[in-house]
Every structure is written in C-alpha cells, then in structure tokens.
Design a protein around this motif. Structure first.
Motif, PDB file in Angstrom:
ATOM      1  N   VAL A   1       5.128 -21.460 -80.816  1.00  0.00           N
ATOM      2  CA  VAL A   1       5.878 -22.129 -81.882  1.00  0.00           C
ATOM      3  C   VAL A   1       6.669 -21.124 -82.700  1.00  0.00           C
ATOM      4  N   CYS A   2       6.070 -19.968 -82.985  1.00  0.00           N
ATOM      5  CA  CYS A   2       6.750 -18.934 -83.772  1.00  0.00           C
ATOM      6  C   CYS A   2       7.991 -18.415 -83.057  1.00  0.00           C
ATOM      7  N   LEU A   3       7.875 -18.096 -81.774  1.00  0.00           N
ATOM      8  CA  LEU A   3       9.020 -17.563 -81.029  1.00  0.00           C
ATOM      9  C   LEU A   3      10.133 -18.601 -80.898  1.00  0.00           C
ATOM     10  N   ALA A   4       9.750 -19.861 -80.680  1.00  0.00           N
ATOM     11  CA  ALA A   4      10.760 -20.928 -80.597  1.00  0.00           C
ATOM     12  C   ALA A   4      11.467 -21.097 -81.932  1.00  0.00           C
ATOM     13  N   ALA A   5      10.702 -21.057 -83.031  1.00  0.00           N
ATOM     14  CA  ALA A   5      11.301 -21.190 -84.362  1.00  0.00           C
ATOM     15  C   ALA A   5      12.199 -19.994 -84.679  1.00  0.00           C
ATOM     16  N   ALA A   6      11.791 -18.799 -84.256  1.00  0.00           N
ATOM     17  CA  ALA A   6      12.613 -17.598 -84.499  1.00  0.00           C
ATOM     18  C   ALA A   6      13.965 -17.736 -83.814  1.00  0.00           C
ATOM     19  N   TYR A   7      13.950 -18.236 -82.594  1.00  0.00           N
ATOM     20  CA  TYR A   7      15.206 -18.404 -81.855  1.00  0.00           C
ATOM     21  C   TYR A   7      16.088 -19.453 -82.529  1.00  0.00           C
ATOM     22  N   TRP A   8      15.514 -20.588 -82.863  1.00  0.00           N
ATOM     23  CA  TRP A   8      16.300 -21.705 -83.396  1.00  0.00           C
ATOM     24  C   TRP A   8      16.796 -21.430 -84.818  1.00  0.00           C
ATOM     25  N   ILE A   9      15.880 -21.009 -85.695  1.00  0.00           N
ATOM     26  CA  ILE A   9      16.259 -20.758 -87.087  1.00  0.00           C
ATOM     27  C   ILE A   9      17.156 -19.529 -87.180  1.00  0.00           C
ATOM     28  N   GLY A  10      16.831 -18.492 -86.399  1.00  0.00           N
ATOM     29  CA  GLY A  10      17.629 -17.266 -86.434  1.00  0.00           C
ATOM     30  C   GLY A  10      19.074 -17.499 -86.036  1.00  0.00           C
ATOM     31  N   ARG A  11      19.293 -18.324 -85.025  1.00  0.00           N
ATOM     32  CA  ARG A  11      20.677 -18.620 -84.601  1.00  0.00           C
ATOM     33  C   ARG A  11      21.438 -19.336 -85.705  1.00  0.00           C
ATOM     34  N   ARG A  12      20.776 -20.235 -86.389  1.00  0.00           N
ATOM     35  CA  ARG A  12      21.461 -20.984 -87.450  1.00  0.00           C
ATOM     36  C   ARG A  12      21.704 -20.142 -88.698  1.00  0.00           C
ATOM     37  N   LEU A  13      20.945 -19.079 -88.862  1.00  0.00           N
ATOM     38  CA  LEU A  13      21.193 -18.162 -89.972  1.00  0.00           C
ATOM     39  C   LEU A  13      22.191 -17.072 -89.608  1.00  0.00           C
ATOM     40  N   GLY A  14      22.607 -17.056 -88.334  1.00  0.00           N
ATOM     41  CA  GLY A  14      23.571 -16.053 -87.885  1.00  0.00           C
ATOM     42  C   GLY A  14      22.983 -14.674 -87.677  1.00  0.00           C
ATOM     43  N   ILE A  15      21.686 -14.598 -87.407  1.00  0.00           N
ATOM     44  CA  ILE A  15      21.024 -13.304 -87.185  1.00  0.00           C
ATOM     45  C   ILE A  15      21.143 -12.946 -85.709  1.00  0.00           C
ATOM     46  N   VAL A  16      21.575 -11.704 -85.433  1.00  0.00           N
ATOM     47  CA  VAL A  16      21.830 -11.276 -84.055  1.00  0.00           C
ATOM     48  C   VAL A  16      20.544 -11.238 -83.243  1.00  0.00           C
ATOM     49  N   GLY A  17      20.701 -11.231 -81.920  1.00  0.00           N
ATOM     50  CA  GLY A  17      19.583 -11.395 -81.005  1.00  0.00           C
ATOM     51  C   GLY A  17      18.434 -10.432 -81.185  1.00  0.00           C
ATOM     52  N   ASP A  18      18.717  -9.120 -81.255  1.00  0.00           N
ATOM     53  CA  ASP A  18      17.637  -8.141 -81.325  1.00  0.00           C
ATOM     54  C   ASP A  18      16.846  -8.268 -82.623  1.00  0.00           C
ATOM     55  N   LEU A  19      17.542  -8.412 -83.739  1.00  0.00           N
ATOM     56  CA  LEU A  19      16.846  -8.546 -85.024  1.00  0.00           C
ATOM     57  C   LEU A  19      16.019  -9.826 -85.043  1.00  0.00           C
ATOM     58  N   ARG A  20      16.575 -10.880 -84.487  1.00  0.00           N
ATOM     59  CA  ARG A  20      15.848 -12.151 -84.395  1.00  0.00           C
ATOM     60  C   ARG A  20      14.580 -11.982 -83.553  1.00  0.00           C
ATOM     61  N   THR A  21      14.693 -11.270 -82.456  1.00  0.00           N
ATOM     62  CA  THR A  21      13.546 -11.033 -81.581  1.00  0.00           C
ATOM     63  C   THR A  21      12.482 -10.203 -82.277  1.00  0.00           C
ATOM     64  N   LEU A  22      12.902  -9.144 -82.974  1.00  0.00           N
ATOM     65  CA  LEU A  22      11.946  -8.266 -83.648  1.00  0.00           C
ATOM     66  C   LEU A  22      11.165  -9.006 -84.727  1.00  0.00           C
ATOM     67  N   ILE A  23      11.863  -9.807 -85.536  1.00  0.00           N
ATOM     68  CA  ILE A  23      11.172 -10.557 -86.586  1.00  0.00           C
ATOM     69  C   ILE A  23      10.246 -11.607 -85.965  1.00  0.00           C
ATOM     70  N   GLY A  24      10.689 -12.217 -84.860  1.00  0.00           N
ATOM     71  CA  GLY A  24       9.868 -13.226 -84.188  1.00  0.00           C
ATOM     72  C   GLY A  24       8.576 -12.652 -83.628  1.00  0.00           C
ATOM     73  N   VAL A  25       8.672 -11.547 -82.885  1.00  0.00           N
ATOM     74  CA  VAL A  25       7.451 -10.974 -82.305  1.00  0.00           C
ATOM     75  C   VAL A  25       6.596 -10.323 -83.384  1.00  0.00           C
ATOM     76  N   GLY A  26       7.233  -9.771 -84.424  1.00  0.00           N
ATOM     77  CA  GLY A  26       6.471  -9.176 -85.511  1.00  0.00           C
ATOM     78  C   GLY A  26       5.641 -10.209 -86.241  1.00  0.00           C
ATOM     79  N   THR A  27       6.217 -11.389 -86.465  1.00  0.00           N
ATOM     80  CA  THR A  27       5.495 -12.466 -87.140  1.00  0.00           C
ATOM     81  C   THR A  27       4.478 -13.118 -86.208  1.00  0.00           C
ATOM     82  N   GLY A  28       4.831 -13.286 -84.953  1.00  0.00           N
ATOM     83  CA  GLY A  28       3.978 -14.022 -84.030  1.00  0.00           C
ATOM     84  C   GLY A  28       2.828 -13.228 -83.454  1.00  0.00           C
ATOM     85  N   ILE A  29       2.968 -11.885 -83.383  1.00  0.00           N
ATOM     86  CA  ILE A  29       1.915 -11.093 -82.731  1.00  0.00           C
ATOM     87  C   ILE A  29       1.210 -10.177 -83.731  1.00  0.00           C
ATOM     88  N   CYS A  30       1.811  -9.058 -84.042  1.00  0.00           N
ATOM     89  CA  CYS A  30       1.064  -8.110 -84.892  1.00  0.00           C
ATOM     90  C   CYS A  30       1.981  -7.210 -85.700  1.00  0.00           C
TER      91      CYS A  30
END
Length: 344
Positions: free
Chosen positions: A95-124
């Motif tokens: 759910v976290c990774l899916a939300a990071a992709y969806w919300i991040g795109r709508r906020l205009g956050i580029v792919g790598d930063l979106r990925t880093l925040i997503g895995v940082g929040t979802g894992i450790c």
C-alpha cells in the motif's frame, strides 16, 4: 579518537534524558533524548569537531543496542513473531509503495525521489534509502531530501504513536507489531516501543528486523527495472530524475545480496541463538535490558543532535507533503491490517 568528543556529548545528553525520563516514565529516556538533542542542535549547532562522534553514536551505538536486545529473546520467539507479522508487513509495504507512486506523481515529484521516500517510509527509513540509492543511481540531493523528510516523520511517530496505542488500549503485542510495521527507522521503532513497554520493544524489534529483510527483494526488483529501462533506451544517458543522469550518486551497479543484510541483524540472531542455548544467564537479562535502553537513548540523542533545520527548509513542501501522506497511509494500513487479521 576523532569520535570521542561527539560521542561524549551524545552520552551526556543521554544521561540527562535518562534522569528526566525516570521523572516522566510515560515519555521515557529515549524520547526525551531525541527532543533534547534537537533542542541542543537548534540552539548550539554542534561543529565539525563533534560530527564524527555524533554520527557514530546515531548509527553504530544504535546497532549495538539492537544486538544486545537479541540476548533477551529466543530463536523460536523470533521465528514466531516474524512469520506472524508477515501479512501485516507485506500489506503495509504494498500500500505504501502504491501510494508513493500515485501521490508522488500528482505532487510532481520526480521518479527517484519518489522511490526513495516510498521505500524509506515502507521499509526502514534511511537504511532502505542507503540500500536503494546505488541501485537506481539517485542523486545526492535527492537522497538528502528523502532522508530529511523521513526524519521529520520519525520524530512525529516517536512522539505520537505511544499516545495512539494508549488511546486504542493496545496490548504490548499489538503495539509492538504496530510500531514495527508503521515506523520508519529502527531507532524510532525502538524509541516508540520502549516508551510503551519492554514487551512491546522486544516484539517491535523482531518485526522491524524481519521488515528490514524486505530490502533484498525490493532492491533486486528495482535493479531489474532499471536495467530493463536502460536496455530500452539503448544504453544512452537517462533523462533528468532517472538513474544514469550525469551527476547522480552513480550508475546502477550489480546488487550483492550479502551486502543488503545488515551486520546487526546477524549479531541479533547470534545472541538470540546463544540465549536459546542457555548461554546467557537469566540474571543477566535485566542488566542487558537496561544497557540496551541506555544505548538507544544515546543513539537517539545523537540523531537529535544531527538535526539540520536549514536542510529541512531546503527540501521544500512537496517531499514533506508526500512523506506526511505516506506516514498517515502506513499508520492507517498497519492498524487496519491488524484489525482484519485479528491482532488488534
């Protein structure tokens, strides 16, 4: 020797925090340590001479504390908790990774930063960000943004999660599972759970260590995705915000699974095995628990001391908004998954 001044400062703050934590047991020494550390960092701003020791205390001392916690658990308990928490862990991560992709795109956050925040929040938290960075070739600025964003919500979790647990009348087991699946960095997991209770801390550490292992499949999956994109692009330089951009932290390299397993996880399991075999006297469990809590307080004091308000201001609002949204999503998903699986 370079580490001694900063380490001494972190220990000094931890001693004061421990004394204050005894006066307010509901808050505890670890939470008090991180608050005092932030206050000192904002008012005094520790100089370059103190930074090596503060950095060591924030990471190395914390990892040592996790290893010490292993001496109080058995391998059977570790296996039972890890397997039992797996459904909540996986649902929360997906759910976290899916939300990071969806919300991040709508906020205009580029792919790598979106990925880093997503895995940082979802894992450790910072550990996952550090593991993923060389795999996707993220830029240093993006890494700094992601770590700063994660740090803000680590503090928020430490300060608010125990109150949420008491509000919902959660058991030690339930809160340990909640903290282990919904809080980012190990330091914040341990701080929040230790504040709630010793049994919650034991549970949370095992859940969090099991969750840390999810770094391995995530990194392998991202590596395969990056290589497929590179082949599609014909080996040319990537567009801005993608791995392969000049000036990034490095182009994607081979993923070595052994390096993705943190040493403190191995140490934790070794001490748990020693305790299972009866090599750790039961009389030593109390002193080891006290030692672990103090080491955690030292580490959190150091993390507070390393706060850089200017860096947090430079991140801008979008990454913080994404981090806040993901924090709320993970918190709600963890509680909902516990309720649906009968843990809550």
């Amino acid at each position: 020797m370079d580490r001694l001044p900063g380490l001494a400062l972190a220990v000094g703050v931890a001693v004061v925090a421990t004394a204050l934590g005894r006066l307010a047991p509901l808050v505890g020494g670890p939470v008090t340590g991180i608050v005092l550390g932030v206050l000192v960092a904002v008012v005094v701003r520790p100089g370059a001479r103190l930074r090596p020791g503060i950095a060591f205390a924030g990471r190395g001392v914390l990892q040592a504390a996790v290893v010490v916690l292993g001496a109080q658990l058995s391998l059977g308990q570790v296996l039972r908790v890890g397997v039992g928490s797996l459904p909540v862990m996986i649902v929360t991560l997906v759910v976290c990774l899916a939300a990071a992709y969806w919300i991040g795109r709508r906020l205009g956050i580029v792919g790598d930063l979106r990925t880093l925040i997503g895995v940082g929040t979802g894992i450790c938290g910072a550990s996952a960000i550090a593991a993923v960075t060389p795999v996707i070739g993220a830029a240093e600025a993006e890494v700094a943004y992601a770590v700063s964003t994660i740090f803000v919500f680590n503090i928020a979790a430490v300060l608010t999660f125990p109150a949420i647990g008491h509000l919902l009348d959660m058991s030690q087991h339930s809160f340990g599972l909640f903290a282990g699946t919904a809080v980012n960095d190990m330091s914040s997991v341990v701080a929040a759970a230790t504040t709630y209770g010793g049994a919650a801390a034991d549970q949370a550490v095992v859940v969090k260590l099991a969750r840390t292992l999810l770094i391995i499949p995530i990194c392998l999956g991202l590596a395969a995705l990056v290589r497929r994109r590179a082949r599609t692009a014909g080996g040319t330089a990537g567009t801005p915000g993608t791995a392969g951009t000049p000036g990034t932290a490095g182009t994607p390299g081979p993923v070595r699974v052994g390096r993705l397993i943190p040493w403190f996880l191995v140490g934790f399991l070794v001490l748990a095995a020693a305790n299972t075999a009866g090599l750790v006297p039961s009389a030593a469990h109390g002193p080891l628990s006290t030692l672990a809590v103090f080491l955690i307080t030292v580490a959190l004091s150091a993390i507070g001391l390393s706060t850089e308000p200017a860096r947090l201001r430079r991140t801008g609002p979008a990454p913080l908004i994404l981090g806040g949204c993901l924090w709320l999503v993970v918190t709600a998903t963890s509680l909902a998954a516990q309720f649906l699986t009968g843990h809550l």
